[in-house]
Write an enzyme that holds these catalytic residues in place. Sequence first.
Site, short mmCIF file in Angstrom:
data_model
loop_
_atom_site.label_atom_id
_atom_site.label_comp_id
_atom_site.label_asym_id
_atom_site.label_seq_id
_atom_site.Cartn_x
_atom_site.Cartn_y
_atom_site.Cartn_z
N ARG A 12 0.83 -1.22 0.00
CA ARG A 12 0.00 0.00 0.00
C ARG A 12 0.86 1.27 0.00
O ARG A 12 0.54 2.26 0.67
CB ARG A 12 -0.94 0.03 1.21
CG ARG A 12 -2.03 -1.01 1.17
CD ARG A 12 -2.96 -0.77 -0.01
NE ARG A 12 -4.20 -1.51 0.14
CZ ARG A 12 -4.39 -2.78 -0.23
NH1 ARG A 12 -3.41 -3.45 -0.80
NH2 ARG A 12 -5.56 -3.36 -0.05
N SER B 235 -11.00 -0.52 2.79
CA SER B 235 -10.25 -0.60 4.06
C SER B 235 -9.90 0.82 4.51
O SER B 235 -9.27 1.55 3.76
CB SER B 235 -8.95 -1.38 3.87
OG SER B 235 -9.21 -2.67 3.41
N GLU C 46 -5.42 4.09 5.73
CA GLU C 46 -5.11 3.75 4.34
C GLU C 46 -5.73 4.79 3.41
O GLU C 46 -5.19 5.10 2.36
CB GLU C 46 -5.66 2.35 4.02
CG GLU C 46 -5.00 1.75 2.79
CD GLU C 46 -5.96 1.12 1.86
OE1 GLU C 46 -6.76 1.85 1.24
OE2 GLU C 46 -5.92 -0.11 1.71
N1 EPU Z 1 -10.89 -10.49 9.97
C1 EPU Z 1 -11.45 -10.34 11.22
N2 EPU Z 1 -12.59 -9.57 11.31
C2 EPU Z 1 -13.16 -8.99 10.23
C3 EPU Z 1 -12.59 -9.16 8.94
C4 EPU Z 1 -11.42 -9.92 8.85
O1 EPU Z 1 -10.96 -10.86 12.20
O2 EPU Z 1 -14.18 -8.31 10.41
C5 EPU Z 1 -9.65 -11.30 9.83
C6 EPU Z 1 -9.92 -12.47 8.90
O3 EPU Z 1 -10.33 -13.58 9.65
C7 EPU Z 1 -8.62 -12.70 8.23
C8 EPU Z 1 -7.94 -11.36 8.27
O4 EPU Z 1 -8.66 -10.53 9.18
O5 EPU Z 1 -7.81 -13.58 8.95
C9 EPU Z 1 -7.81 -10.73 6.90
O6 EPU Z 1 -9.11 -10.42 6.40
P1 EPU Z 1 -9.40 -10.23 4.85
O7 EPU Z 1 -8.95 -11.43 4.08
O8 EPU Z 1 -10.82 -9.82 4.71
O9 EPU Z 1 -8.42 -9.08 4.39
P2 EPU Z 1 -7.96 -7.69 5.04
O10 EPU Z 1 -6.56 -7.84 5.49
O11 EPU Z 1 -8.95 -7.22 6.04
C10 EPU Z 1 -6.95 -6.83 2.79
C11 EPU Z 1 -6.99 -5.55 2.01
C12 EPU Z 1 -8.29 -5.47 1.22
C13 EPU Z 1 -8.34 -6.66 0.27
C14 EPU Z 1 -8.27 -7.95 1.10
C15 EPU Z 1 -8.18 -9.18 0.23
C16 EPU Z 1 -5.66 -3.95 3.26
C17 EPU Z 1 -5.68 -2.74 4.13
N3 EPU Z 1 -6.87 -4.42 2.90
O12 EPU Z 1 -8.00 -6.75 3.74
O13 EPU Z 1 -8.24 -4.28 0.43
O14 EPU Z 1 -9.54 -6.65 -0.50
O15 EPU Z 1 -7.06 -7.94 1.92
O16 EPU Z 1 -6.93 -9.24 -0.36
O17 EPU Z 1 -4.60 -4.45 2.92
C18 EPU Z 1 -8.84 -1.98 0.38
O18 EPU Z 1 -7.63 -1.75 0.33
O19 EPU Z 1 -9.70 -1.07 0.37
C19 EPU Z 1 -9.29 -3.37 0.49
C20 EPU Z 1 -10.56 -3.70 0.63
#
Ligand code: EPU
Length: 359
Positions: free
Chosen positions: A166, A238, A348
């Site tokens: 990012r 995010s 972000e």
């Molecule tokens: N999780 C929780 N609670 C929640 C949601 C997620 O505990 O409410 C845990 C999940 O269990 C999982 C972990 O957090 O272990 C990661 O969750 P997720 O796969 O949904 O991904 P994220 O890290 O929350 C990132 C990006 C997203 C992207 C997804 C998929 C960033 C800041 N965000 O989210 O990007 O779509 O991975 O690759 O890196 C964005 O940048 O706007 C965005 C949506």
Amino acid sequence: MAWQADADLAPLTTFAVPARAQWLCRIDQEDELPAALQQADDRDLTVTILGGGSNMLLHADVPGLVVRMQLAGIRHQADPADTDAVLVTVAAGENWHQLVEYCLRQGWYGLENLALIPGSVGAAPVQNIGAYGVELADTLVSIRYFDTQTVQVRELDRDECQFAYRDSIFKRTLKNTAIILSCTFRLSRTPRAVVTYPALLQYPGASADMSPQQVFDAVCAIRRSKLPDPAKLGNAGSFFRNPVISADACAALQQRWPDIPVFAITSATTSATTTSATAATTDVKIPAAWLIDQAGWKGVRRGAVGVHGQQALVLVNYGGGTGQQILDLATEIVSSVQHTFGVRLQPEVCIVPAPPGGL
Ligand code: EPU
């Protein structure tokens, strides 16, 4: 190229919060840009660049000139160095998701995992958009931008963009001085699916030999199931970045919270897999969503704004909320996560005007 005074910015950002620009101008042709910037300079106006408005929180009216980049056009050519590859050059104002769909239809592969990310092509490199095991840096070849310091069009190759999780040079040394005009991608004519991200691997029917169309469909389905559609519910994806911490700091957190998910950072790019994070020398990424969720914020509402019920990393405007209310909520979340886990969340989204002292 007419300037609009006291322009309504609410329809131009996906948070859909009320905000006005002192002046707004829309740029449809590259050669309109220098004149607009010169006029702003002559009138001592600050300039704010706006793309698709999908990664921006406006918490007050914006003084000076807001420049909305609307450059259109997609060109392609064979790659002289690789017969399997196609070089696709895309103007900054093109819609990102429509580009992903267009390339898939043409049989040019590599962007499928980045389906349904809201926003414009010109904004995508600034934060090196990434999702489901792929990020923009994986296919990007070069960027043309307008340098407001030298008043010249310049070009950077991928390495010069200093992409990281990012992050890019456009958030660092070129912040506020580079206006992205177009991006060139190297895409493959041979289907190659990237099926490494846990949520994609767990999707029903997922396998390493999925077609690019199947990956696209799966990513769209996963995103629709947990991320709110900005056309229906104001949000900017995010709100915070996933914190990158040392493996030692992570091991200390794991002592207390053994269930904390941990992702390895494999290179300057983010392709990540779950890891036990035992190596003491490397940094790791922990999900901000998990920290916010564990701190009890998921689904919490504060009047017209709140934390999304399906993804704790997404702040939403239920309708009628203000940017200041979202900023206040974000500030509360940062303090709460800091208090509980000792980890400082960084936004972000781009917060405009920049809050004094940061978030
Ligand atoms: N999780 C929780 N609670 C929640 C949601 C997620 O505990 O409410 C845990 C999940 O269990 C999982 C972990 O957090 O272990 C990661 O969750 P997720 O796969 O949904 O991904 P994220 O890290 O929350 C990132 C990006 C997203 C992207 C997804 C998929 C960033 C800041 N965000 O989210 O990007 O779509 O991975 O690759 O890196 C964005 O940048 O706007 C965005 C949506």
